[in-house]
Write a protein that holds these residues in place. Structure first.
Motif, PDB file in Angstrom:
ATOM      1  N   GLN A  57     -59.480  54.964  34.318  1.00  0.00           N
ATOM      2  CA  GLN A  57     -59.083  53.707  33.691  1.00  0.00           C
ATOM      3  C   GLN A  57     -58.847  52.634  34.749  1.00  0.00           C
ATOM      4  OE1 GLN A  57     -55.642  54.107  31.143  1.00  0.00           O
ATOM      5  NE2 GLN A  57     -57.040  53.937  29.414  1.00  0.00           N
ATOM      6  N   ARG A  58     -58.201  53.051  35.851  1.00  0.00           N
ATOM      7  CA  ARG A  58     -57.899  52.094  36.896  1.00  0.00           C
ATOM      8  C   ARG A  58     -59.172  51.498  37.486  1.00  0.00           C
ATOM      9  NH1 ARG A  58     -54.770  55.017  41.014  1.00  0.00           N
ATOM     10  NH2 ARG A  58     -54.135  56.165  39.188  1.00  0.00           N
ATOM     11  N   SER A  90     -58.124  60.828  33.889  1.00  0.00           N
ATOM     12  CA  SER A  90     -58.372  59.752  32.936  1.00  0.00           C
ATOM     13  C   SER A  90     -57.668  58.472  33.394  1.00  0.00           C
ATOM     14  CB  SER A  90     -57.920  60.168  31.536  1.00  0.00           C
ATOM     15  OG  SER A  90     -56.530  60.312  31.516  1.00  0.00           O
ATOM     16  N   GLN A  91     -56.465  58.629  33.991  1.00  0.00           N
ATOM     17  CA  GLN A  91     -55.768  57.448  34.513  1.00  0.00           C
ATOM     18  C   GLN A  91     -56.563  56.798  35.640  1.00  0.00           C
ATOM     19  OE1 GLN A  91     -52.666  56.112  33.498  1.00  0.00           O
ATOM     20  NE2 GLN A  91     -53.278  57.369  31.762  1.00  0.00           N
ATOM     21  N   LEU A  92     -57.069  57.660  36.523  1.00  0.00           N
ATOM     22  CA  LEU A  92     -57.848  57.192  37.664  1.00  0.00           C
ATOM     23  C   LEU A  92     -59.081  56.433  37.178  1.00  0.00           C
ATOM     24  CD1 LEU A  92     -57.597  57.603  40.755  1.00  0.00           C
ATOM     25  CD2 LEU A  92     -59.243  59.442  40.543  1.00  0.00           C
ATOM     26  N   TRP A 109     -55.231  64.441  32.756  1.00  0.00           N
ATOM     27  CA  TRP A 109     -54.511  63.188  32.552  1.00  0.00           C
ATOM     28  C   TRP A 109     -54.660  62.293  33.776  1.00  0.00           C
ATOM     29  CZ3 TRP A 109     -50.187  60.734  34.665  1.00  0.00           C
ATOM     30  CH2 TRP A 109     -49.697  59.672  33.889  1.00  0.00           C
ATOM     31  N   GLN A 110     -54.496  62.876  34.962  1.00  0.00           N
ATOM     32  CA  GLN A 110     -54.629  62.081  36.184  1.00  0.00           C
ATOM     33  C   GLN A 110     -56.033  61.525  36.318  1.00  0.00           C
ATOM     34  OE1 GLN A 110     -53.314  64.938  39.043  1.00  0.00           O
ATOM     35  NE2 GLN A 110     -51.256  64.067  39.149  1.00  0.00           N
TER      36      GLN A 110
END
Lengths: 496, 352
Positions: free
Chosen positions: B171-172, B167-169, B164-165
């Motif tokens: 995306q950012r 994928s967030q990274l 999850w982290q």
């Protein structure tokens, strides 16, 4: 077995280990077998058999000349090694034995049984087959070691007589002529002799028989004349008046330690094993041995360690000579102490460790170190308290429980297959609802260790219950393939 | 949209890492219903030809790829989209291998940047930390919309959190994430062989291997349905495997053997150059004028050569003979040279 073991050790691989081997010496004009290895004994060879007969019995027999002088010399060296490692009072016993006074030394190894195991284990590693026994008297230990059933045996105190009774008469260290004579009279075991009237036996066989009997049963004292190598650093003090009070003993220990430490300092040595030997007026010997984790020559610390064990010295009618020996020494250089202005010196734990080791045994003090293994039970090992780090480390970003149960405990759960954490589990009768969970962490068996682990899998989960307590639970098996485990659930650890 | 596509597969051509051959991998993939699979060996394309044949046999589409382990510790999966990108990737690997010597490959990030055109890049991350963020930013700058981030289940603590982290990274930093499986072997039972080859790679024994073993579990091929279950929280990452497969249309079938050219004058075609050289040679040989019989024979030969497109070969022979005459004086050595040459080319035809 000693001559055979010595020959094999010193000759290296020359006589192949599987070929039957016999040593040959001279008995007057005949050449006879003096010793045979287990392979040769299996084929019917016995000590005392003529060589020609032995060669006829075993065609491929390897024959080496016996060398009793070399055997005795090697045995002396072995006795010295035993003295440095195990006990202060050690002597060579006959042609193939070593007698040890374990009093005052067994505590360093964690008890008498552990000490014997350590001793025979170390000897077996270097290729020497040894049998060992501890008993109340030297004669009984001699008999039990050579003729008793178990290779390592500790006789419970005060129970010597029933243990000795079934042993053959040879166990009493009697000349062969006396044994033959007793056999003629119908005596074959030690137990047969104990109830007999002494006077006729003494008249017939001389005083030797009853002396050996009394020595075996401990009614007659039999001092051990310990080996004392010349080069050991020793401080000795003889008293005009025998001393007995604990305070007096402590005072003289202090004086002896001071003398010894001065001698050690002159040679740049520190002591790892220190023996205090007290000779009593009744010719008995009392010993205290202390062991140190690191070489030391600090008089205060050595004195304190020795004085801790004064209570084990029985002064009897008084002690007339006290000897302090540095049995095992290692080089110890003077070091510049760290200046407190610049850096904090690392705390020195060796004093504490020495005190504890001399009370509860060195084996009871250890440090945990990481072991490179994925299986949690195998990822820890014990190392000596002052050993260096082994270099291995656990991966630090993977959480591991603060407490790992010694063995996983079965729990009841309800969980979805194949890789979901349980909804609830019940451990030790308490049912807990799982609020949060992380996993699975899949850990495989170490297939190179055991066949059973070839396909074994554990799926570990970290779960948190309603109260916030976290647990480390696992399911045996991967949830799909029944061969990987029983699919039962276990609790293995608790997070702090 | 195509179904799930395996994008990170190590075959046995990653020496002492992969434990299954390309044949085993593709047969297994076909049995599981995987439509396309990439082969990404470490710093090498050596396994691609085998994989191409195996893929054809199994009826699975091969996506050509390679895993580049850069000197800075960054690992990137690259997939050429067309033939030009393929040649660039080959040249990049030749550069790295020439630099490092036998069996190794030394590539810097700057090298990858220089050869980046036409390549799709998938970053293989370790932890969702600053280093990973830095690499994502660099990747985005160079590859733009051809940059992806690999999401791989490791079966280790905090797995879902890590994904999850990551994928967030991603995306950012404007990078899309894609699910991969990091395959080392085609079936679970190969794990033991994998441990053994790892021990050989570290030149130690299985007992001493300890934590040098492959730390992440479940590196075998899984059916698309299982992957969909495992990546239930990241359906878009699964779908992007098909997207990458659609973008990488390069196949080894596009490659033909290319004969090196030996033209002195780039304006002339090889056939014209040959005809020109033959005319010169005939004039030297027959100073009084070429007999009509010879002219007819030459014309016939030249037509034949033109039809079979053999002219470049004769030009090669010509340039070698010329080189031999120039550098090694003496007819004997020249003849020896020619014989060797003919033996090498398996054709016995006299030179011009």
């Amino acid at each position: 077995m000693w001559p055979i073991d010595r020959l094999r050790r010193q000759a290296g691989a020359k006589p192949a280990a599987e070929a039957p081997l016999a040593l040959v010496g001279r008995d007057r004009n005949r050449r006879v077998v003096t010793a045979a290895d287990p392979a040769a004994k299996m084929l019917g060879l016995r000590a005392g058999m003529p060589v020609t007969k032995a060669q006829a019995l075993v065609p491929g027999l390897v024959i080496e000349p016996a060398d009793p002088q070399a055997d005795a010399k090697s045995l002396g060296r072995l006795a010295l090694w035993v003295m440095q490692r195990f006990s202060p009072i050690v002597a060579v016993d006959g042609a193939d034995g070593i007698v040890i006074d374990a009093t005052g030394a067994a505590h360093l190894h964690g008890g008498e049984g552990a000490m014997l195991d350590a001793l025979t284990g170390r000897l077996a590693l270097s290729g020497v087959t040894a049998r060992a026994a501890i008993a109340d008297s030297r004669g009984a230990a001699h008999a039990l070691a050579r003729y008793g059933g178990a290779p390592v045996f500790v006789a419970p105190p005060g129970e010597t007589a029933p243990l000795l009774a079934p042993l053959p008469l040879q166990a009493l260290r009697l000349p062969p002529a006396i044994v033959m004579g007793l056999h003629d009279l119908g005596f074959s075991r030690i137990g047969d002799l104990t109830g007999q009237p002494r006077a006729p036996l003494t008249r017939r066989f001389g005083p030797e028989l009853c002396r050996r009997l009394d020595q075996a049963f401990g009614t007659l004292a039999e001092p051990i004349e310990p080996i004392r190598p010349q080069e050991l650093i020793t401080a000795r003090r003889a008293f005009a008046e025998p001393i007995g009070a604990a305070e007096t003993i402590a005072r003289y220990i202090g004086k002896l330690v001071a003398t010894l430490c001065a001698a050690l300092e002159a040679r740049g040595l520190g002591v790892r094993r220190l023996d205090l030997i007290c000779h009593r007026v009744d010719n008995q010997v009392q010993t205290v041995r202390i062991g140190l984790a690191m070489p030391q020559r600090d008089p205060a610390r050595l004195t304190r360690l020795l004085c801790d064990r004064i209570e084990t010295i029985a002064p009897g009618f008084g002690i007339e000579i006290m000897t302090l020996t540095a049995t095992l020494t290692e080089p110890l250089r003077l070091k510049q102490a760290a200046s407190s202005l610049i850096e904090n010196p690392a705390p020195d734990l060796s004093g504490l460790i020495d005190t504890l080791a001399n009370r509860v045994g060195a084996k009871a003090i250890y440090r945990f170190a990481p072991q490179p293994s994925d299986v949690p039970e195998r990822s820890v090992r014990r190392i000596p308290p002052l050993a260096e780090d082994m270099g291995a480390n656990w991966p630090d970003h993977w959480p591991r429980p603060a407490r790992l149960l010694p063995r996983p405990e079965p729990i009841e759960t309800m969980a979805l297959l194949p890789d979901h954490p349980p909804n609830w589990f019940s451990w030790r009768g308490v049912r807990r609802h799982v609020r949060r969970a992380d996993g699975p962490e899949r850990i495989f068996g170490e297939w190179w260790k055991r066949d059973a682990e070839q396909v074994a899998v554990r799926d570990y989960f970290r779960v948190e219950d309603d109260t916030g307590a976290r647990f480390w639970i696992f399911r045996a098996g991967d949830g799909e393939n029944a061969a990987t485990g029983s699919h039962r659930w276990f609790l293995h650890g608790i997070f702090g | 949209m195509t179904g799930y596509v395996e994008l990170q597969v190590t075959s046995s051509f990653s020496f002492l890492r992969g434990a299954s051959s390309a044949e085993e991998l593709f047969t297994r993939a076909a049995a599981m219903g995987i439509g396309a699979m990439a082969i990404t060996d470490r710093n090498t394309l050596a396994g691609i030809v085998r994989a191409h044949v195996a893929a054809k046999e199994a009826g699975v589409r091969l996506i050509v790829g390679c895993r580049l382990d850069l000197a800075c510790g960054m690992a990137v999966l690259v997939y050429p989209m067309d033939r030009a990108a393929w040649s660039r990737l080959c040249r990049l690997l030749s550069l790295g291998k020439a630099r490092a010597g036998k069996g190794r490959c030394h590539l810097e990030w700057a090298d990858l940047v220089a050869y980046a055109e036409g390549l799709i890049a998938v970053l293989v991350p370790d932890l969702p930390d600053e280093t990973c963020g830095l690499r994502l930013r660099r990747l985005h700058k160079v590859f733009g919309n051809r940059a992806y981030l690999a999401l791989t289940l490791r079966r280790r603590p905090n797995d879902q959190m890590r994904l999850w982290q990551l994928s967030q990274l991603a995306q950012r930093h404007g990078i899309r994430s894609v699910a991969t499986n990091d395959i080392l072997f085609h079936e679970p039972a190969r794990r033991m062989l994998q441990d053994v080859v790892t021990a050989i790679r570290h030149s130690t024994t299985i007992d001493e291997l300890g934590l040098q073993r492959e730390r992440h579990a479940d590196r075998y091929l899984k059916p698309p349905a299982e992957m969909a279950r495992l990546f239930a929280h990241f359906p878009e990452a699964l779908a992007r495997t098909g997207e990458i497969a659609d973008r990488c249309r390069f196949s080894l079938d596009e490659l033909r053997y290319q004969y090196p050219e030996e033209r002195d004058d780039p304006a002339l075609s090889p056939q014209e150059t040959l005809a020109h050289l033959v005319g010169e040679g005939a004039a030297t040989r027959y100073p009084q004028g070429v007999p009509p019989k010879v002219t007819a024979a030459l014309r016939h030969e030249l037509t034949l050569i033109g039809r079979l497109n053999y002219a470049p070969y004769f030009l090669t022979v010509n340039s070698i003979v010329r080189f031999a005459r120039y550098s090694l004086s003496g007819a004997r050595i020249g003849r020896q040279f020619r014989r060797l040459l003919c033996a090498r080319h398996h054709r016995h035809r006299p030179g011009p």
